[in-house]
Scaffold this motif. Sequence first.
Motif, mmCIF file in Angstrom:
data_model
loop_
_atom_site.group_PDB
_atom_site.id
_atom_site.type_symbol
_atom_site.label_atom_id
_atom_site.label_comp_id
_atom_site.label_asym_id
_atom_site.label_seq_id
_atom_site.Cartn_x
_atom_site.Cartn_y
_atom_site.Cartn_z
ATOM 1 N N ARG A 34 1.047 -1.071 0.080
ATOM 2 C CA ARG A 34 0.133 -0.072 -0.498
ATOM 3 C C ARG A 34 0.854 0.967 -0.125
ATOM 4 N NH1 ARG A 34 -5.180 0.516 1.407
ATOM 5 N NH2 ARG A 34 -5.643 -1.313 2.224
ATOM 6 N N PRO A 35 1.855 1.379 0.759
ATOM 7 C CA PRO A 35 2.410 2.316 1.095
ATOM 8 C C PRO A 35 3.331 3.051 0.107
ATOM 9 C CG PRO A 35 3.277 1.229 2.774
ATOM 10 C CD PRO A 35 2.330 0.426 2.153
ATOM 11 N N VAL A 36 3.839 1.820 -1.229
ATOM 12 C CA VAL A 36 4.750 2.087 -2.580
ATOM 13 C C VAL A 36 3.574 2.260 -3.611
ATOM 14 C CG1 VAL A 36 6.356 0.057 -3.785
ATOM 15 C CG2 VAL A 36 6.444 0.572 -1.747
ATOM 16 N N LEU A 37 2.141 1.826 -3.471
ATOM 17 C CA LEU A 37 1.718 2.021 -4.395
ATOM 18 C C LEU A 37 0.997 3.490 -4.376
ATOM 19 C CD1 LEU A 37 -0.204 -1.397 -5.051
ATOM 20 C CD2 LEU A 37 1.900 -0.251 -6.659
ATOM 21 N N GLU A 38 0.881 4.113 -3.038
ATOM 22 C CA GLU A 38 0.400 5.333 -3.020
ATOM 23 C C GLU A 38 1.668 5.979 -3.301
ATOM 24 O OE1 GLU A 38 0.170 5.781 0.997
ATOM 25 O OE2 GLU A 38 -2.455 4.799 1.220
ATOM 26 N N ALA A 39 2.748 5.895 -3.851
ATOM 27 C CA ALA A 39 3.523 6.495 -4.357
ATOM 28 C C ALA A 39 4.289 6.965 -6.118
ATOM 29 C CB ALA A 39 5.757 6.491 -3.607
ATOM 30 N N VAL A 95 -4.622 -9.606 -5.768
ATOM 31 C CA VAL A 95 -4.567 -9.573 -7.276
ATOM 32 C C VAL A 95 -5.242 -8.531 -7.260
ATOM 33 C CG1 VAL A 95 -4.831 -10.048 -9.529
ATOM 34 C CG2 VAL A 95 -3.578 -11.624 -7.681
ATOM 35 N N GLU A 96 -6.842 -8.052 -7.243
ATOM 36 C CA GLU A 96 -7.614 -7.339 -7.288
ATOM 37 C C GLU A 96 -7.177 -5.600 -6.419
ATOM 38 O OE1 GLU A 96 -11.234 -9.075 -5.572
ATOM 39 O OE2 GLU A 96 -11.890 -9.844 -7.101
ATOM 40 N N PHE A 97 -6.304 -5.784 -4.831
ATOM 41 C CA PHE A 97 -5.987 -4.882 -5.087
ATOM 42 C C PHE A 97 -5.099 -4.210 -5.491
ATOM 43 C CE2 PHE A 97 -2.864 -2.041 -1.760
ATOM 44 C CZ PHE A 97 -3.503 -1.586 -1.646
ATOM 45 N N LEU A 98 -3.822 -5.182 -6.271
ATOM 46 C CA LEU A 98 -3.116 -4.367 -6.511
ATOM 47 C C LEU A 98 -3.357 -3.915 -7.996
ATOM 48 C CD1 LEU A 98 -0.033 -7.736 -5.449
ATOM 49 C CD2 LEU A 98 -0.392 -5.527 -5.340
ATOM 50 N N LYS A 99 -4.134 -4.790 -8.544
ATOM 51 C CA LYS A 99 -4.366 -3.680 -9.947
ATOM 52 C C LYS A 99 -5.301 -2.805 -9.615
ATOM 53 C CE LYS A 99 -4.071 -8.494 -12.466
ATOM 54 N NZ LYS A 99 -4.370 -9.015 -13.630
ATOM 55 N N SER A 100 -5.531 -2.805 -8.691
ATOM 56 C CA SER A 100 -6.737 -1.120 -8.010
ATOM 57 C C SER A 100 -5.418 -0.165 -7.939
ATOM 58 C CB SER A 100 -7.980 -1.765 -7.150
ATOM 59 O OG SER A 100 -7.480 -2.073 -6.672
ATOM 60 N N GLY A 135 -2.534 0.791 -8.800
ATOM 61 C CA GLY A 135 -2.227 0.587 -9.797
ATOM 62 C C GLY A 135 -0.162 0.390 -9.940
ATOM 63 N N THR A 136 -1.124 -1.434 -10.053
ATOM 64 C CA THR A 136 0.014 -2.379 -10.612
ATOM 65 C C THR A 136 0.011 -3.446 -11.617
ATOM 66 O OG1 THR A 136 0.130 -3.292 -8.260
ATOM 67 C CG2 THR A 136 1.158 -4.970 -9.889
ATOM 68 N N ARG A 137 0.585 -3.148 -12.834
ATOM 69 C CA ARG A 137 -0.132 -3.848 -13.850
ATOM 70 C C ARG A 137 0.008 -5.185 -14.291
ATOM 71 N NH1 ARG A 137 0.227 -1.410 -19.567
ATOM 72 N NH2 ARG A 137 1.030 0.750 -18.403
ATOM 73 N N TYR A 138 0.413 -5.982 -13.217
ATOM 74 C CA TYR A 138 0.217 -7.108 -13.938
ATOM 75 C C TYR A 138 1.013 -8.151 -12.386
ATOM 76 C CZ TYR A 138 1.176 -5.733 -19.070
ATOM 77 O OH TYR A 138 1.809 -5.433 -19.892
ATOM 78 N N VAL A 139 0.478 -9.103 -12.220
ATOM 79 C CA VAL A 139 0.750 -10.581 -11.160
ATOM 80 C C VAL A 139 1.000 -11.347 -11.780
ATOM 81 C CG1 VAL A 139 -0.076 -11.484 -8.881
ATOM 82 C CG2 VAL A 139 -0.454 -9.210 -9.695
ATOM 83 N N ILE A 140 2.558 -12.087 -11.679
ATOM 84 C CA ILE A 140 3.033 -13.070 -12.127
ATOM 85 C C ILE A 140 3.150 -13.910 -10.687
ATOM 86 C CG2 ILE A 140 5.162 -13.987 -13.297
ATOM 87 C CD1 ILE A 140 3.922 -11.389 -14.109
ATOM 88 N N VAL A 141 3.062 -15.706 -11.283
ATOM 89 C CA VAL A 141 3.662 -16.119 -10.198
ATOM 90 C C VAL A 141 5.442 -16.827 -10.307
ATOM 91 C CG1 VAL A 141 3.038 -18.720 -9.459
ATOM 92 C CG2 VAL A 141 0.884 -16.524 -9.267
ATOM 93 N N LEU A 197 -6.985 -21.908 -12.537
ATOM 94 C CA LEU A 197 -7.377 -21.761 -11.591
ATOM 95 C C LEU A 197 -7.055 -19.603 -10.631
ATOM 96 C CD1 LEU A 197 -7.477 -24.130 -8.940
ATOM 97 C CD2 LEU A 197 -9.517 -22.944 -10.223
ATOM 98 N N MET A 198 -5.415 -19.882 -11.505
ATOM 99 C CA MET A 198 -5.130 -18.730 -11.199
ATOM 100 C C MET A 198 -5.345 -17.516 -12.027
ATOM 101 S SD MET A 198 -0.811 -20.465 -10.574
ATOM 102 C CE MET A 198 -0.780 -21.842 -9.614
ATOM 103 N N MET A 199 -5.165 -18.571 -13.198
ATOM 104 C CA MET A 199 -5.667 -17.434 -14.560
ATOM 105 C C MET A 199 -7.076 -16.320 -14.085
ATOM 106 S SD MET A 199 -4.715 -19.306 -17.844
ATOM 107 C CE MET A 199 -5.009 -17.763 -19.063
ATOM 108 N N ASP A 200 -8.663 -17.195 -13.686
ATOM 109 C CA ASP A 200 -9.023 -16.921 -12.997
ATOM 110 C C ASP A 200 -9.154 -15.735 -12.321
ATOM 111 O OD1 ASP A 200 -12.229 -17.191 -12.758
ATOM 112 O OD2 ASP A 200 -11.316 -17.170 -10.819
ATOM 113 N N ALA A 201 -8.005 -16.389 -11.102
ATOM 114 C CA ALA A 201 -8.058 -14.622 -9.705
ATOM 115 C C ALA A 201 -7.629 -13.799 -10.554
ATOM 116 C CB ALA A 201 -6.742 -15.432 -9.378
ATOM 117 N N GLY A 202 -6.636 -13.962 -12.036
ATOM 118 C CA GLY A 202 -5.973 -12.831 -12.278
ATOM 119 C C GLY A 202 -4.816 -12.106 -12.903
ATOM 120 N N VAL A 203 -3.828 -13.509 -12.370
ATOM 121 C CA VAL A 203 -2.693 -13.921 -12.509
ATOM 122 C C VAL A 203 -2.242 -13.554 -13.837
ATOM 123 C CG1 VAL A 203 -0.396 -15.411 -12.970
ATOM 124 C CG2 VAL A 203 -1.788 -14.955 -10.752
ATOM 125 N N ASP A 204 -1.611 -13.336 -14.311
ATOM 126 C CA ASP A 204 -1.248 -12.586 -16.014
ATOM 127 C C ASP A 204 -0.132 -13.263 -16.412
ATOM 128 O OD1 ASP A 204 -2.945 -10.051 -15.657
ATOM 129 O OD2 ASP A 204 -1.018 -9.492 -14.296
#
Length: 371
Positions: A207-212, A249-254, A256-262, A274-281
Amino acid sequence: THLDRFLSVMEYRPVDRAPNWEAGVWGPTIPRWEAEGLDPHRLHWNWFAGEEALGMDPREFIHFNGGMIPGFEFVVIEEGEETRIIRDSMGRVRREFKPGTKNAGMAMDTYLRFPVRNMGDWEEVKKRFEVRDARRYEPNWRRLRAEGWKSRTHPLIFGPNTATKGFYWFARELMGTEGLSYAWYDQPQLMDDMLGFLADFLIEAARPVLEATAIEYVCLAEDLSMKTGPLLSPATYTRFILPHLRRVVEFLKSHGTRYVIVDTDGNPEPLIPLMMDAGVDALWPLERAADQDPLRLRRTYGKSLRLWGGVDKRELARGPEAIVAHLRSLRPLIEEGGFIPTVDHTVPPDVSWSNFQYYMEGKMKLLCGKL
């Protein structure tokens, strides 16, 4: 720019070449390469950041410590001629080859005991994961770094490699593979609490990083698979991990995070939908010994799943002809996009320095579409 290349590949847009990334080498690979002529002062060995002397592209990883603060005191419990039993900073008791012995760095340790066996243990251990601890971040990062991030020309990532722990990884480190495998069934309340805690931890840490600043991606370290399949069933994954992964994933992408990797070794295929359903890119590193062929994965999952890795480390040991043939087989993915080739983990010591140099030269031609 390096950032333009990354985004173009991830979005299947035309680009001059794909990014040139690698992960690193095994410890024993370094002395072999130096014995074969590598100048010991030439490389800095942080390949995630980009080894400029080898033509790798830069990435910037925002400092974050996702581990225990404080860690357990390191203790040597028993010592033999070649091995010793220790308690490490995570509270795990394990037998390892002593530093400097022949097999050090070449064999897996034997884990004897883990810090979490029940809810009482977890209640004590979770106190070491206070997310607000200032030591988790670089001192003065807002004043020293944040302004520069806004004008970056390279990918920016929250957390160095394995600092942002995934759900299986986190629980396995604390309980061990066997203990965790039983806990899904015998202690479901413990697992709900532990993984819910981790989801909150990851969200509040970012959160603090994505606020910046906005960032390009977060990579969740999981390693939840073996050679023939995952270490937990799709039903278990759906029950315990999927809801928390989706929330993170929903928090990160909402924010300012463009992608989430596993990041997972082995064969995770039953869990990929299942990972893709959760939003993993994207998935990395696509271990070829576990039948993770990136061409087949693209045919199976389409362009919604980007693919990183997929270069069979075993082919690098076979010599120039095998290396070229292997790299050429990946050209359709380079032409299509959504693919960043790297060795499918770190480079082992059976790969010679000359073979690795040949690989890097050939890979650059592949990245440019000229191999």
